[in-house]
Design a protein around this motif. Structure first.
Motif, mmCIF file in Angstrom:
data_model
loop_
_atom_site.group_PDB
_atom_site.id
_atom_site.type_symbol
_atom_site.label_atom_id
_atom_site.label_comp_id
_atom_site.label_asym_id
_atom_site.label_seq_id
_atom_site.Cartn_x
_atom_site.Cartn_y
_atom_site.Cartn_z
ATOM 1 N N VAL A 29 0.947 -0.951 0.010
ATOM 2 C CA VAL A 29 -0.168 -0.007 -0.009
ATOM 3 C C VAL A 29 0.861 1.422 0.083
ATOM 4 N N THR A 30 2.122 1.194 0.694
ATOM 5 C CA THR A 30 2.825 2.465 0.925
ATOM 6 C C THR A 30 3.447 2.677 -0.339
ATOM 7 N N THR A 31 4.022 1.562 -0.932
ATOM 8 C CA THR A 31 4.707 1.689 -2.522
ATOM 9 C C THR A 31 3.733 2.325 -3.256
ATOM 10 N N GLN A 32 2.552 1.664 -3.601
ATOM 11 C CA GLN A 32 1.618 1.889 -4.710
ATOM 12 C C GLN A 32 0.732 3.042 -4.426
ATOM 13 N N PHE A 33 0.474 3.547 -3.185
ATOM 14 C CA PHE A 33 -0.455 4.622 -3.059
ATOM 15 C C PHE A 33 0.168 5.626 -2.002
ATOM 16 N N GLN A 34 1.227 6.096 -2.454
ATOM 17 C CA GLN A 34 2.110 7.046 -1.662
ATOM 18 C C GLN A 34 1.287 8.383 -1.368
ATOM 19 N N ASP A 35 0.660 8.710 -2.082
ATOM 20 C CA ASP A 35 -0.222 10.246 -2.108
ATOM 21 C C ASP A 35 -1.377 9.857 -1.220
ATOM 22 N N TYR A 36 -1.906 8.611 -0.737
ATOM 23 C CA TYR A 36 -3.319 8.450 0.025
ATOM 24 C C TYR A 36 -2.864 7.812 1.277
ATOM 25 N N LYS A 37 -3.659 8.187 2.182
ATOM 26 C CA LYS A 37 -3.591 7.299 3.408
ATOM 27 C C LYS A 37 -4.663 5.924 3.354
ATOM 28 N N HIS A 38 -3.990 4.926 4.283
ATOM 29 C CA HIS A 38 -4.561 3.700 4.098
ATOM 30 C C HIS A 38 -6.220 3.703 4.122
ATOM 31 N N ALA A 39 -6.570 4.747 5.061
ATOM 32 C CA ALA A 39 -8.196 4.760 5.346
ATOM 33 C C ALA A 39 -8.522 5.355 3.932
ATOM 34 N N GLU A 40 -8.024 6.138 3.300
ATOM 35 C CA GLU A 40 -8.592 6.882 2.125
ATOM 36 C C GLU A 40 -8.759 5.569 0.959
ATOM 37 N N VAL A 41 -7.628 4.731 0.625
ATOM 38 C CA VAL A 41 -7.832 3.978 -0.232
ATOM 39 C C VAL A 41 -8.868 2.976 0.200
ATOM 40 N N GLU A 42 -8.866 2.270 1.310
ATOM 41 C CA GLU A 42 -9.994 1.348 1.599
ATOM 42 C C GLU A 42 -11.292 2.112 1.444
ATOM 43 N N THR A 43 -11.462 3.268 1.787
ATOM 44 C CA THR A 43 -12.723 3.756 1.840
ATOM 45 C C THR A 43 -13.357 4.292 0.437
ATOM 46 N N VAL A 44 -12.225 4.555 -0.531
ATOM 47 C CA VAL A 44 -12.804 4.624 -1.810
ATOM 48 C C VAL A 44 -13.155 3.278 -2.341
ATOM 49 N N ALA A 45 -12.431 2.044 -1.909
ATOM 50 C CA ALA A 45 -12.942 0.736 -2.477
ATOM 51 C C ALA A 45 -14.248 0.568 -1.853
ATOM 52 N N LEU A 46 -14.752 0.757 -0.591
ATOM 53 C CA LEU A 46 -15.934 0.529 -0.119
ATOM 54 C C LEU A 46 -17.031 1.317 -0.915
ATOM 55 N N LYS A 77 -12.448 15.076 2.839
ATOM 56 C CA LYS A 77 -11.000 14.823 2.278
ATOM 57 C C LYS A 77 -11.280 14.328 1.027
ATOM 58 N N LEU A 78 -11.801 13.278 0.657
ATOM 59 C CA LEU A 78 -12.068 12.463 -0.529
ATOM 60 C C LEU A 78 -12.637 13.354 -1.328
ATOM 61 N N VAL A 79 -13.505 14.131 -1.128
ATOM 62 C CA VAL A 79 -14.362 14.813 -2.112
ATOM 63 C C VAL A 79 -13.330 16.089 -2.342
ATOM 64 N N GLU A 80 -12.457 16.584 -1.551
ATOM 65 C CA GLU A 80 -11.436 17.476 -2.032
ATOM 66 C C GLU A 80 -10.334 16.873 -2.886
ATOM 67 N N LYS A 81 -9.924 15.512 -2.801
ATOM 68 C CA LYS A 81 -9.052 15.157 -3.593
ATOM 69 C C LYS A 81 -9.685 14.515 -4.779
ATOM 70 N N ASP A 82 -10.926 14.875 -5.065
ATOM 71 C CA ASP A 82 -11.591 14.453 -6.245
ATOM 72 C C ASP A 82 -11.711 13.044 -6.375
ATOM 73 N N LEU A 83 -11.862 12.223 -5.476
ATOM 74 C CA LEU A 83 -11.860 10.894 -5.488
ATOM 75 C C LEU A 83 -13.478 10.259 -5.494
ATOM 76 N N VAL A 84 -14.204 11.279 -4.568
ATOM 77 C CA VAL A 84 -15.582 10.977 -4.600
ATOM 78 C C VAL A 84 -16.399 12.335 -4.640
ATOM 79 N N VAL A 85 -17.587 12.101 -5.131
ATOM 80 C CA VAL A 85 -18.519 13.210 -5.253
ATOM 81 C C VAL A 85 -19.710 13.002 -4.266
#
Length: 153
Positions: free
Chosen positions: A27-44, A73-81
């Motif tokens: 996760v750290t290697t592939q998603f350097q710009d995101y926190k673990h909770a952000e990546v998992e929540t996007v997946a959810l 935060k996810l809205v600010e990062k344009d990952l969710v609307v």
């Protein structure tokens, strides 16, 4: 608890910890710009059909306030609307943006890589052995769920 049971629980916790260490590294290697909770929540959000804060809080075990902050935060990062349904102007619902969809695809690919990494060890097990392990894991899950429910009551 017997010595054998203690040995099993210690070994099981060690397995889980090492599994998490390896996965954190991915996760750290592939998603350097995101926190673990952000990546998992996007997946959810990608898995659920237009979830709201309450549904996400229940799925993650986070507080509604914590989910609200994370979703902002996810809205600010344009990952969710965030949006509202015409029939319910009170609730905010969420869906992935194009960037969120791409992050979710990368997350799924990482999980596929993890499964491939560990596939060889599972190939050494017979169906009966794997079924026995799955049954025992479910027994543990049920036991822990019961204890967690008792703690809530």
């Amino acid at each position: 608890m017997t010595n054998r049971e203690e040995l099993f629980m210690t070994a099981y916790m060690d397995v889980v910890e090492k599994f998490m260490q390896l996965n954190r590294r991915a996760v750290t290697t592939q998603f350097q710009d995101y926190k673990h909770a952000e990546v998992e929540t996007v997946a959810l959000v990608g898995q659920l059909d237009q979830p709201n804060v309450t549904e996400l809080a229940e799925a993650t075990g986070m507080t509604r306030g914590g989910v609200t902050k994370l979703m902002n935060k996810l809205v600010e990062k344009d990952l969710v609307v965030a949006f509202q349904k015409p029939a319910n102007k009170k609730e905010r619902y969420f869906r992935l943006t194009e960037s969120g969809e791409e992050l979710n695809r990368r997350h799924e690919a990482m999980h596929n890589d993890i499964y491939a990494r560990d596939e060889a060890i599972f190939a050494t097990l017979s169906d009966a052995e794997l079924n026995q392990m799955l049954a025992f894991a479910q027994t543990l899950i049920d036991h822990f769920d019961d204890r967690l429910q008792q703690d809530k009551d």
